[in-house]
Scaffold this motif. Structure first.
Motif, mmCIF file in Angstrom:
data_model
loop_
_atom_site.group_PDB
_atom_site.id
_atom_site.type_symbol
_atom_site.label_atom_id
_atom_site.label_comp_id
_atom_site.label_asym_id
_atom_site.label_seq_id
_atom_site.Cartn_x
_atom_site.Cartn_y
_atom_site.Cartn_z
ATOM 1 N N TYR A 1 -4.271 -5.286 -0.479
ATOM 2 C CA TYR A 1 -3.103 -4.410 -0.682
ATOM 3 C C TYR A 1 -1.826 -5.168 -1.039
ATOM 4 O O TYR A 1 -0.810 -4.537 -1.351
ATOM 5 C CB TYR A 1 -2.833 -3.587 0.582
ATOM 6 C CG TYR A 1 -3.950 -2.641 0.955
ATOM 7 C CD1 TYR A 1 -4.080 -1.405 0.327
ATOM 8 C CD2 TYR A 1 -4.881 -2.986 1.928
ATOM 9 C CE1 TYR A 1 -5.100 -0.536 0.669
ATOM 10 C CE2 TYR A 1 -5.910 -2.113 2.285
ATOM 11 C CZ TYR A 1 -6.016 -0.896 1.646
ATOM 12 O OH TYR A 1 -7.029 -0.042 1.989
ATOM 13 N N LYS B 1 -5.017 1.764 8.775
ATOM 14 C CA LYS B 1 -6.377 2.153 9.150
ATOM 15 C C LYS B 1 -7.390 1.116 8.672
ATOM 16 O O LYS B 1 -8.325 0.747 9.401
ATOM 17 C CB LYS B 1 -6.692 3.526 8.541
ATOM 18 C CG LYS B 1 -8.102 4.042 8.842
ATOM 19 C CD LYS B 1 -8.293 4.350 10.315
ATOM 20 C CE LYS B 1 -9.625 4.990 10.572
ATOM 21 N NZ LYS B 1 -9.890 5.200 12.023
ATOM 22 N N ASP B 2 -7.218 0.623 7.446
ATOM 23 C CA ASP B 2 -8.122 -0.384 6.902
ATOM 24 C C ASP B 2 -8.029 -1.686 7.699
ATOM 25 O O ASP B 2 -9.035 -2.380 7.900
ATOM 26 C CB ASP B 2 -7.785 -0.638 5.433
ATOM 27 C CG ASP B 2 -9.027 -0.834 4.586
ATOM 28 O OD1 ASP B 2 -10.136 -0.731 5.145
ATOM 29 O OD2 ASP B 2 -8.896 -1.088 3.376
ATOM 30 N N ARG C 1 1.299 9.065 4.682
ATOM 31 C CA ARG C 1 0.012 8.930 4.001
ATOM 32 C C ARG C 1 -0.022 7.747 3.027
ATOM 33 O O ARG C 1 -1.098 7.232 2.699
ATOM 34 C CB ARG C 1 -0.324 10.233 3.272
ATOM 35 C CG ARG C 1 -0.466 11.420 4.219
ATOM 36 C CD ARG C 1 -1.003 12.646 3.515
ATOM 37 N NE ARG C 1 -1.109 13.777 4.435
ATOM 38 C CZ ARG C 1 -2.092 13.961 5.290
ATOM 39 N NH1 ARG C 1 -3.074 13.088 5.331
ATOM 40 N NH2 ARG C 1 -2.112 15.015 6.082
ATOM 41 N N SER C 2 1.138 7.304 2.566
ATOM 42 C CA SER C 2 1.156 6.197 1.614
ATOM 43 C C SER C 2 0.914 4.848 2.281
ATOM 44 O O SER C 2 0.484 3.898 1.622
ATOM 45 C CB SER C 2 2.506 6.166 0.877
ATOM 46 O OG SER C 2 3.570 5.931 1.794
ATOM 47 N N THR D 1 -3.070 4.425 5.312
ATOM 48 C CA THR D 1 -4.366 3.922 4.845
ATOM 49 C C THR D 1 -4.462 2.412 5.033
ATOM 50 O O THR D 1 -5.525 1.886 5.393
ATOM 51 C CB THR D 1 -4.564 4.275 3.360
ATOM 52 O OG1 THR D 1 -4.439 5.692 3.197
ATOM 53 C CG2 THR D 1 -5.920 3.828 2.873
#
Length: 430
Positions: free
Chosen positions: A180, A157-158, A150-151, A154
């Motif tokens: 990021y 996915k972005d 989960r870290s 994202t």
């Protein structure tokens, strides 16, 4: 003179060898797949029938360990049989040559070690377990499958969402670095876009893919759209896929057959900017003149609104539906066979290993059929064509958004020059 041959293949590691390609006239061929039942039959037959020669591809086929190979060599040679390895420098009468024999024994041991590792990997494949190595960015390894991290998921996915929105690989790479601080190369970004793991699939050797082995980061529809964008961008001139102008890479001068580039012209002490489409490598004298970008854009939108619905109407949708139905039925048949395998094991028709091997092949075939299905045009093409046939739709979009839609429908825009004027011809993808 009696000549026999023996062939062994492990179905998990390699296809069965051609038992008719020995280069000798063979009286009988013994072949084993997975287990060495026929090898034991060969030894039993040789005890009762005189045999002169035994042909074998490689000595390691006689056993799973060096000790098994050595014992069976001695047992067969003790019967007076000359063993000839067709793919190794070994015959029984030359087995006393120390240096060559030592090298051969070392090779056999190395081959057995390699096969044990490969068998372990093959066993993992049959169970749908991840291949060895580090999990792709966005996932972590568990005992039985990839699980989403989960870290980092994202970030991945972005990246995909940005690429789907703007169709620019380099732009998506720059976006990650800016938002990021995640710096990746364009090559790495391309691998992310095509990596089956992000689609919920697992890829093994020889590009064999098993679908739905873990939770995906992108959906099947998104994956199909990414593949369409990549195929479309591969047809464009270099670096135009991420160009800021929507017509970049699409316009060709039919007179000189040159692609065009977007150029900006400004006047000193004035803020106004003029944008033109100019042929890049025009061989004509005088050279083909540049054309105002805005005029080409407006005429392109006018032609799309007029001709796109007609072009979509010309597609043979009944035939397309037939292809989709055929692929869907083939997938359903394979899935039905897959569901029957546990019963075949329970009733003893198939052993567990054979059933796992058959399931693996079925799942890879299903993945191939699903990949073919994903390459077909979306079913809502009619409704999309109607929606984009309104001029205001195009003028309300940004240049990046217009670029995405243009390349979804247009293969090429040709500028046809007349003596004093010009006109456009649009070639649609379908």
């Amino acid at each position: 003179m009696k000549i026999i041959a023996y062939s062994y293949s492990n179905p998990l590691l390699e296809p069965a060898a051609d038992i008719n390609d020995w280069g000798w006239e063979v009286d009988r061929v013994y072949q084993d797949l997975g287990q060495r039942i026929q090898l034991q039959q060969l030894i039993t037959d040789c005890q009762t029938e005189t045999t002169d020669y035994l042909l074998i591809h490689r000595l390691e086929e006689l056993g799973d360990t060096f000790e098994e190979v050595s014992d069976r060599l001695h047992e067969l040679e003790a019967m007076g049989i000359m063993i000839i390895a067709t793919e190794q420098p070994y015959t029984s009468q030359h087995s006393h040559i120390g240096g060559d024999l030592w090298k051969l024994l070392q090779e056999i041991q190395n081959q057995h070690h390699s096969r044990r590792i490969r068998q372990g990997h093959a066993s993992n494949r049959l169970q749908g377990l991840p291949p060895p190595g580090k999990a792709p960015y966005g996932y972590r390894r568990s005992q039985e499958k990839y699980t989403i991290d989960r870290s980092t998921a994202t970030v991945v996915k972005d990246f995909f969402e940005h690429f789907l929105l703007y169709s620019s690989l380099r732009g998506a790479v720059r976006y990650l670095a800016k938002k990021y601080g995640k710096k990746i190369s364009v090559t790495t970004g391309r691998r992310w876009l095509t990596n089956p793991v992000y689609r919920g699939d697992t890829a093994y050797q020889h590009n064999q893919i098993i679908s739905d082995t873990h939770t995906p980061i992108i959906s099947r529809e998104e994956a199909a759209q990414i593949d369409r964008i990549l195929r479309r961008n591969s047809l464009l001139p270099s670096r135009t896929a991420s160009a800021p102008r929507s017509l970049a890479g699409l316009v060709v001068c039919s007179h000189c057959q040159s692609h065009t580039t977007v150029t900006r012209v400004t006047q000193r002490h004035q803020d106004k900017e003029y944008i033109y489409l100019r042929p890049i490598n025009c061989p004509q004298l005088p050279k083909c003149r540049a054309i105002p970008y805005q005029q080409v854009l407006e005429q392109t939108i006018e032609i799309i609104c007029r001709d796109l619905p007609l072009a979509v109407d010309g597609i043979n949708f009944p035939q397309l539906d037939s292809i989709k139905n055929s692929l869907g039925q083939a997938i359903a048949r394979q899935q039905e066979i897959l569901q029957q395998l546990p019963n075949l094991v329970t009733t003893g028709i198939l052993d567990d290993q054979t059933a796992k091997l058959r399931a693996y092949k079925l799942r890879t075939e299903i993945s191939q059929l699903q990949a073919q299905l994903a390459t077909l045009p979306p079913v809502n093409l009619h409704s999309v064509a109607q929606a984009v046939s309104i001029p205001q739709f195009w003028f309300d979009l940004s240049e990046a958004e217009r670029r995405f839609y243009f390349r979804e429908f247009i293969k090429q825009i040709e500028i046809i020059r007349n003596s004093k004027d010009w006109e456009l011809r649009i070639i649609f993808i379908f």
